[in-house]
Design a protein around this motif. Structure first.
Motif, PDB file in Angstrom:
ATOM      1  N   MET A 266      55.895  30.442  23.456  1.00 64.45           N
ATOM      2  CA  MET A 266      54.750  29.737  22.893  1.00 64.45           C
ATOM      3  C   MET A 266      54.963  28.228  22.908  1.00 64.45           C
ATOM      4  N   LEU A 267      56.193  27.784  22.667  1.00 64.85           N
ATOM      5  CA  LEU A 267      56.490  26.353  22.744  1.00 64.85           C
ATOM      6  C   LEU A 267      56.282  25.824  24.163  1.00 64.85           C
ATOM      7  N   LEU A 268      56.738  26.576  25.153  1.00 64.45           N
ATOM      8  CA  LEU A 268      56.574  26.153  26.542  1.00 64.45           C
ATOM      9  C   LEU A 268      55.114  26.222  26.978  1.00 64.45           C
ATOM     10  N   LEU A 269      54.357  27.164  26.426  1.00 62.98           N
ATOM     11  CA  LEU A 269      52.933  27.231  26.745  1.00 62.98           C
ATOM     12  C   LEU A 269      52.211  25.990  26.244  1.00 62.98           C
ATOM     13  N   VAL A 270      52.680  25.460  25.126  1.00 65.68           N
ATOM     14  CA  VAL A 270      52.074  24.260  24.557  1.00 65.68           C
ATOM     15  C   VAL A 270      52.479  23.019  25.345  1.00 65.68           C
ATOM     16  N   THR A 271      53.731  22.968  25.793  1.00 62.02           N
ATOM     17  CA  THR A 271      54.265  21.743  26.380  1.00 62.02           C
ATOM     18  C   THR A 271      54.274  21.726  27.905  1.00 62.02           C
ATOM     19  N   PHE A 272      54.852  22.735  28.530  1.00 59.81           N
ATOM     20  CA  PHE A 272      55.106  22.708  29.972  1.00 59.81           C
ATOM     21  C   PHE A 272      54.002  23.365  30.795  1.00 59.81           C
ATOM     22  N   TYR A 273      53.372  24.385  30.240  1.00 59.02           N
ATOM     23  CA  TYR A 273      52.353  25.135  30.966  1.00 59.02           C
ATOM     24  C   TYR A 273      51.208  24.256  31.484  1.00 59.02           C
ATOM     25  N   PRO A 274      50.625  23.384  30.645  1.00 57.77           N
ATOM     26  CA  PRO A 274      49.517  22.559  31.155  1.00 57.77           C
ATOM     27  C   PRO A 274      49.930  21.676  32.322  1.00 57.77           C
ATOM     28  N   THR A 275      51.161  21.170  32.294  1.00 53.76           N
ATOM     29  CA  THR A 275      51.637  20.317  33.376  1.00 53.76           C
ATOM     30  C   THR A 275      51.740  21.092  34.681  1.00 53.76           C
ATOM     31  N   LEU A 276      52.269  22.303  34.615  1.00 54.96           N
ATOM     32  CA  LEU A 276      52.386  23.135  35.820  1.00 54.96           C
ATOM     33  C   LEU A 276      51.017  23.415  36.427  1.00 54.96           C
ATOM     34  N   VAL A 277      50.048  23.728  35.582  1.00 57.94           N
ATOM     35  CA  VAL A 277      48.698  24.029  36.073  1.00 57.94           C
ATOM     36  C   VAL A 277      48.077  22.797  36.715  1.00 57.94           C
ATOM     37  N   ARG A 278      48.280  21.645  36.089  1.00 58.63           N
ATOM     38  CA  ARG A 278      47.719  20.414  36.653  1.00 58.63           C
ATOM     39  C   ARG A 278      48.387  20.045  37.967  1.00 58.63           C
ATOM     40  N   LEU A 279      49.636  20.427  38.149  1.00 56.24           N
ATOM     41  CA  LEU A 279      50.330  20.147  39.405  1.00 56.24           C
ATOM     42  C   LEU A 279      49.827  21.022  40.547  1.00 56.24           C
ATOM     43  N   GLY A 280      49.129  22.097  40.221  1.00 58.50           N
ATOM     44  CA  GLY A 280      48.559  22.937  41.260  1.00 58.50           C
ATOM     45  C   GLY A 280      49.017  24.373  41.265  1.00 58.50           C
ATOM     46  N   VAL A 281      49.977  24.730  40.403  1.00 56.79           N
ATOM     47  CA  VAL A 281      50.417  26.118  40.304  1.00 56.79           C
ATOM     48  C   VAL A 281      49.328  26.936  39.628  1.00 56.79           C
ATOM     49  N   SER A 282      49.148  28.181  40.024  1.00 60.27           N
ATOM     50  CA  SER A 282      48.133  29.011  39.393  1.00 60.27           C
ATOM     51  C   SER A 282      48.503  29.315  37.940  1.00 60.27           C
TER      52      SER A 282
END
Length: 457
Positions: free
Chosen positions: A141-157
């Motif tokens: 849940m911590l990574l979903l808050v912090t890292f997940y949005p960045t990965l999606v914005r970089l282009g990962v599904s």
């Protein structure tokens, strides 16, 4: 044998219904209640009570009381972690802090021009964090808050990013892990010695294998699903189409809970304990204060706090309830004797130490996948290993190490595991879609752990 056959039959029906897209909550709950009721009728000497709770006075009501007790425990434990993290994520999104953080982070990451490399490195970093944050759901849940949005914005599904986060805690490493502590105690070792001398060497090899396979499988499935790697624009857009601007300092707000947990841990300050829920509340209130200073409109600021509670409610309705239903199903399999039968079959096989270790790991994996709990799977088998290992003249750690690590790995291949359910919601896909993406990296990790243990331990 009767209980085992009933358990297998019910499991097959449950799997078929879920694959056919019947509502998982209802299927798992009804199947679990059926198994509990069948146990009460066929094996009246077997307790179907939740933990150490007392009977209602009639076994018929005890079946349903199990669900009530599970609700209480899960809502206050794992469920509270998931709800608090979900509420925090919703509030960060509401005030624009998530977008501010992504705006800052996405610049240097864009320079790599390799979003899937960032994804693979993200697993390795998350696995290291898991040493200090032993809760699989809490870390996710911590990574979903912090890292997940960045990965999606970089282009990962979304599915690829969610699947990776769902695997960051596959190796239960360090003295803070419950299974690691049990393994060390059962093997007669100090937890620190078990961690440094046994866990770290095999973990280094396994993390490399999983990172590489995460990169390969994410690219493969994204291409197969027709996903086009495109960097999304950051920021929120209102009715006017203009980006919502917030101060740059907002970019650090989503990191506050994670920072608090890392600082107040064995890594730095071990005299003060900080849990995930407390860190989320502190982070939310700090963000609330920042909003009050920025807008100077206390009416709107306090109204905005409802985003936190709305986020908590959504997590309970969609995720925590599914975990409760899955736990009821797992409990039914256990009390009816399906798990015990598998344990006895392995224990009485009379096979060589290598084959016995492989079979024990297979049983642990099967139990973890069925129940969605690596802890329950390992705890069910750990007590058998000293006796078995002694018969073959080897140390118990030779069997305990792969079994303990395999339990956590197999958990990430279970569609009913709490962490998989949690990340699937963020990825806007089903738990089965997440498992489809985790099977290859986690399977590679399983092979790496077993081979290393058999050859070197």
């Amino acid at each position: 044998m009767t209980g085992f056959l009933i358990g297998v039959a019910v499991t097959a029906i449950v799997a078929w219904l879920i694959v056919k897209k019947y509502q998982p909550h209802a299927v798992l709950l009804i199947a679990g209640l059926f198994l509990l009721a069948a146990t009460a009728v066929l094996f009246p000497e077997t307790s179907i009570l939740y933990g150490k709770t007392k009977s209602t006075g009639w076994v018929g009501f005890d079946v349903f009381n199990y669900v009530k007790e599970s609700m209480g425990v899960q809502a206050a434990g794992l469920g509270m972690i998931i709800m608090a993290a979900g509420g925090f994520a919703k509030y960060m999104d509401h005030i624009g802090a998530t977008d501010a953080m992504v705006e800052v982070c996405i610049g240097p990451l864009k320079l790599l021009k390799a979003p899937y490399v960032v994804l693979a490195l993200g697993y390795a970093v998350g696995q290291v964090l898991n040493i200090f944050i032993p809760s699989a759901a809490g870390l996710a849940m911590l990574l979903l808050v912090t890292f997940y949005p960045t990965l999606v914005r970089l282009g990962v599904s979304r599915a690829a990013a969610a699947a990776m986060i769902g695997t960051t805690s596959v190796l239960d490493l360090g003295p803070a892990s419950g299974t690691a502590n049990l393994a060390a105690k059962t093997a007669g070792l100090d937890p620190a010695i078990y961690f440094v001398q046994y866990q770290i060497p095999v973990a280094v090899v396994t993390v490399i294998v999983i990172s590489i396979l995460t990169y390969v499988t994410a690219r493969y499935f994204d291409r197969k699903d027709g996903h086009i790697v495109t960097m999304e624009a950051t920021g929120k857009t209102g009715a006017s189409g203009q980006l919502k601007k917030v101060p740059a300092i907002y970019s650090i707000l989503p990191m506050v809970p994670l920072t608090l947990i890392l600082v107040f841990s064995k890594l730095l300050v071990d005299s003060i304990k900080m849990d995930v829920v407390t860190a989320m509340i502190i982070g939310m209130l700090l963000a609330l204060l920042c909003e009050a200073v920025r807008t100077r409109d206390m009416r709107e600021v306090l109204k905005g706090m409802m985003a936190f509670f709305d986020g908590m409610g959504r997590m309970f309705g969609r995720i925590v309830t599914l975990i409760i239903c899955a736990e009821t199903f797992a409990a039914g399999l256990k009390v009816i004797g399906a798990v015990d039968f598998m344990i006895s079959a392995v224990h009485e096989g009379g096979l060589g130490i290598t084959v016995m270790t492989l079979l024990m790991c297979a049983m642990v994996s099967a139990t973890a996948i069925i129940t969605g709990s690596g802890v329950a799977a390992f705890f069910s088998f750990a007590s058998l290993t000293p006796t078995i290992a002694a018969k073959f003249g080897v140390g118990a750690v030779a069997m305990l190490l792969p079994m303990q690590l395999v339990a956590g790995l197999a958990r990430s291949m279970s569609p009913v595991a709490g962490v998989i359910i949690a990340v699937s919601d963020a990825g806007q896909c089903s738990p089965f879609e997440i498992v489809r993406r985790t099977v290859i990296p986690v399977g590679g990790g399983l092979i790496a752990v077993i081979l290393y243990s058999v050859i070197f331990v």
